[in-house]
Write a protein that holds these residues in place. Sequence first.
Motif, PDB file in Angstrom:
ATOM      1  N   ALA A  97     115.769  92.333 122.667  1.00  0.00           N
ATOM      2  CA  ALA A  97     114.645  91.888 122.118  1.00  0.00           C
ATOM      3  C   ALA A  97     113.893  93.374 121.657  1.00  0.00           C
ATOM      4  N   PHE A  98     112.826  92.855 120.975  1.00  0.00           N
ATOM      5  CA  PHE A  98     111.906  94.103 120.421  1.00  0.00           C
ATOM      6  C   PHE A  98     110.265  94.016 120.536  1.00  0.00           C
ATOM      7  N   LEU A  99     109.846  94.912 120.592  1.00  0.00           N
ATOM      8  CA  LEU A  99     108.323  94.911 120.565  1.00  0.00           C
ATOM      9  C   LEU A  99     107.963  95.358 119.083  1.00  0.00           C
ATOM     10  N   GLY A 100     106.970  94.857 118.242  1.00  0.00           N
ATOM     11  CA  GLY A 100     106.377  95.512 117.225  1.00  0.00           C
ATOM     12  C   GLY A 100     105.334  96.621 117.637  1.00  0.00           C
ATOM     13  N   ASN A 101     104.938  97.309 116.716  1.00  0.00           N
ATOM     14  CA  ASN A 101     104.198  98.700 116.962  1.00  0.00           C
ATOM     15  C   ASN A 101     103.149  98.663 115.634  1.00  0.00           C
ATOM     16  N   VAL A 102     101.825  98.747 115.965  1.00  0.00           N
ATOM     17  CA  VAL A 102     100.818  99.205 114.983  1.00  0.00           C
ATOM     18  C   VAL A 102      99.927 100.243 115.441  1.00  0.00           C
ATOM     19  N   ASN A 103      99.524 101.213 114.325  1.00  0.00           N
ATOM     20  CA  ASN A 103      98.654 102.060 114.539  1.00  0.00           C
ATOM     21  C   ASN A 103      97.565 101.905 113.547  1.00  0.00           C
ATOM     22  N   PRO A 104      96.424 101.902 113.951  1.00  0.00           N
ATOM     23  CA  PRO A 104      95.241 101.346 113.180  1.00  0.00           C
ATOM     24  C   PRO A 104      94.960 102.435 111.820  1.00  0.00           C
ATOM     25  N   HIS A 105      95.309 103.665 112.102  1.00  0.00           N
ATOM     26  CA  HIS A 105      95.548 104.927 111.136  1.00  0.00           C
ATOM     27  C   HIS A 105      96.376 104.649 110.099  1.00  0.00           C
ATOM     28  N   LEU A 106      97.507 103.807 110.301  1.00  0.00           N
ATOM     29  CA  LEU A 106      98.496 103.854 109.386  1.00  0.00           C
ATOM     30  C   LEU A 106      98.589 102.340 108.710  1.00  0.00           C
ATOM     31  N   HIS A 107      98.266 101.379 109.353  1.00  0.00           N
ATOM     32  CA  HIS A 107      98.328  99.958 109.009  1.00  0.00           C
ATOM     33  C   HIS A 107      97.106  99.293 108.625  1.00  0.00           C
ATOM     34  N   TYR A 108      96.951  98.755 107.393  1.00  0.00           N
ATOM     35  CA  TYR A 108      95.721  98.002 107.237  1.00  0.00           C
ATOM     36  C   TYR A 108      96.401  96.977 106.100  1.00  0.00           C
ATOM     37  N   PRO A 109      95.971  95.580 106.348  1.00  0.00           N
ATOM     38  CA  PRO A 109      95.346  95.211 107.337  1.00  0.00           C
ATOM     39  C   PRO A 109      96.173  95.221 108.712  1.00  0.00           C
ATOM     40  N   VAL A 110      95.558  95.522 109.855  1.00  0.00           N
ATOM     41  CA  VAL A 110      96.547  95.483 110.983  1.00  0.00           C
ATOM     42  C   VAL A 110      97.216  94.035 111.124  1.00  0.00           C
ATOM     43  N   ALA A 111      96.148  92.960 111.016  1.00  0.00           N
ATOM     44  CA  ALA A 111      96.686  91.650 111.555  1.00  0.00           C
ATOM     45  C   ALA A 111      98.076  91.341 110.549  1.00  0.00           C
ATOM     46  N   ALA A 112      97.956  91.741 109.248  1.00  0.00           N
ATOM     47  CA  ALA A 112      99.000  91.368 108.518  1.00  0.00           C
ATOM     48  C   ALA A 112     100.495  91.984 108.881  1.00  0.00           C
ATOM     49  N   GLU A 113     100.169  93.303 109.466  1.00  0.00           N
ATOM     50  CA  GLU A 113     101.392  94.092 109.928  1.00  0.00           C
ATOM     51  C   GLU A 113     101.911  93.247 111.166  1.00  0.00           C
ATOM     52  N   VAL A 114     101.094  92.970 111.960  1.00  0.00           N
ATOM     53  CA  VAL A 114     101.334  92.056 113.305  1.00  0.00           C
ATOM     54  C   VAL A 114     102.282  90.873 113.022  1.00  0.00           C
ATOM     55  N   HIS A 115     101.613  90.185 112.080  1.00  0.00           N
ATOM     56  CA  HIS A 115     102.468  89.099 111.512  1.00  0.00           C
ATOM     57  C   HIS A 115     103.834  89.523 110.967  1.00  0.00           C
ATOM     58  N   ARG A 116     103.883  90.364 110.153  1.00  0.00           N
ATOM     59  CA  ARG A 116     105.148  90.712 109.417  1.00  0.00           C
ATOM     60  C   ARG A 116     106.120  91.115 110.562  1.00  0.00           C
ATOM     61  N   GLN A 117     105.820  91.829 111.649  1.00  0.00           N
ATOM     62  CA  GLN A 117     106.709  92.280 112.531  1.00  0.00           C
ATOM     63  C   GLN A 117     106.995  91.027 113.644  1.00  0.00           C
ATOM     64  N   VAL A 118     106.213  90.105 113.789  1.00  0.00           N
ATOM     65  CA  VAL A 118     106.385  89.133 114.572  1.00  0.00           C
ATOM     66  C   VAL A 118     107.504  88.265 113.835  1.00  0.00           C
ATOM     67  N   ASP A 119     107.067  88.029 112.418  1.00  0.00           N
ATOM     68  CA  ASP A 119     108.183  87.318 111.814  1.00  0.00           C
ATOM     69  C   ASP A 119     109.555  87.991 111.713  1.00  0.00           C
ATOM     70  N   LEU A 120     109.752  89.164 111.832  1.00  0.00           N
ATOM     71  CA  LEU A 120     111.206  89.831 111.972  1.00  0.00           C
ATOM     72  C   LEU A 120     111.707  89.616 113.362  1.00  0.00           C
ATOM     73  N   GLY A 121     111.014  89.065 114.165  1.00  0.00           N
ATOM     74  CA  GLY A 121     111.211  88.704 115.753  1.00  0.00           C
ATOM     75  C   GLY A 121     110.948  89.355 116.625  1.00  0.00           C
ATOM     76  N   ALA A 122     109.794  90.201 116.608  1.00  0.00           N
ATOM     77  CA  ALA A 122     109.233  90.741 117.894  1.00  0.00           C
ATOM     78  C   ALA A 122     108.695  89.838 118.716  1.00  0.00           C
TER      79      ALA A 122
END
Length: 284
Positions: free
Chosen positions: A94-119
């Motif tokens: 299994a895996f964990l997602g990862n976000v960096n607020p300096h790189l990802h905006y909006p961060v919530a959208a990136e979290v949802h994207r990575q959880v949708d991938l299976g995080a």
Amino acid sequence: MLDGRLLIDAHLHPARLSTLKPAWKRWAEQYGAPGWRSAFDDDGVIVPAAFDELLEAEGVDRAILLCEYSPKATGIQPVEDLLPIVKHNPDRFAFLGNVNPHLHYPVAAEVHRQVDLGAVGLKLHPVHGGFSAADPMLYPAYQACVERDVPVVVHCGTSTFPGSMNSMAAPELLDPVLRDFPDLTLVLAHGGRGWWYDQAAFLALMHDNVWIELSGLPPSRLPDYYQRFDLRRLARKFIFATDWPGVPGVARNARAVAALGLDDDTLGLVLGGNAMLVYFSRTA
């Protein structure tokens, strides 16, 4: 299984070597078990079958893989690199997602994207990413994790990699996050390694939803690190993890935990039960 017990390693870095800074490779060579490179091909890419066999030999039932977006300290290890490993054996990986607020905006959208991938959770690395875990920029990410019912793992320990900001590792920085997101599950990776063992232990004992992850900590030293606390009580909040490949051996570390003299029930929680609760209960 290892010695008849469920074993979950909750912190492994099977990164593509070409994406990493030289310091990461030196760390793996210095602290890793001989033969860790056997899981990689000649181009430095993990071979899923070889990695699966390596962990099978170490007695690992489930392994949680980490990606990281920290260009200043370690490099960018994209989440997509983990997907072929998980696809090879989803029963183990299994895996964990990862976000960096300096790189990802909006961060919530990136979290949802990575959880949708299976995080199965989100990893934050303030020390390598150069931000505070209490930064309001991250609040939408925390809210997204509450909505998706996944835990957040926060690096709470010193790092020797060039470009690291160790001042960002203090567990006390998470106090306002716990206040503002009472339903959020938090895991303190590296357990306060360096100067903050007491802070990490206090938070874990004070909050039902805070856990201590043992990655990067020599198990034989745990009684020293947490000497101001009742280790048998605190250990019920431990999650076994190694920080592979920078570890002398997964089975070796697990057996060192077993040698601490914990009761059978507590040992079962440390080696696998707590990780099942934190990461896999919503998918069980």
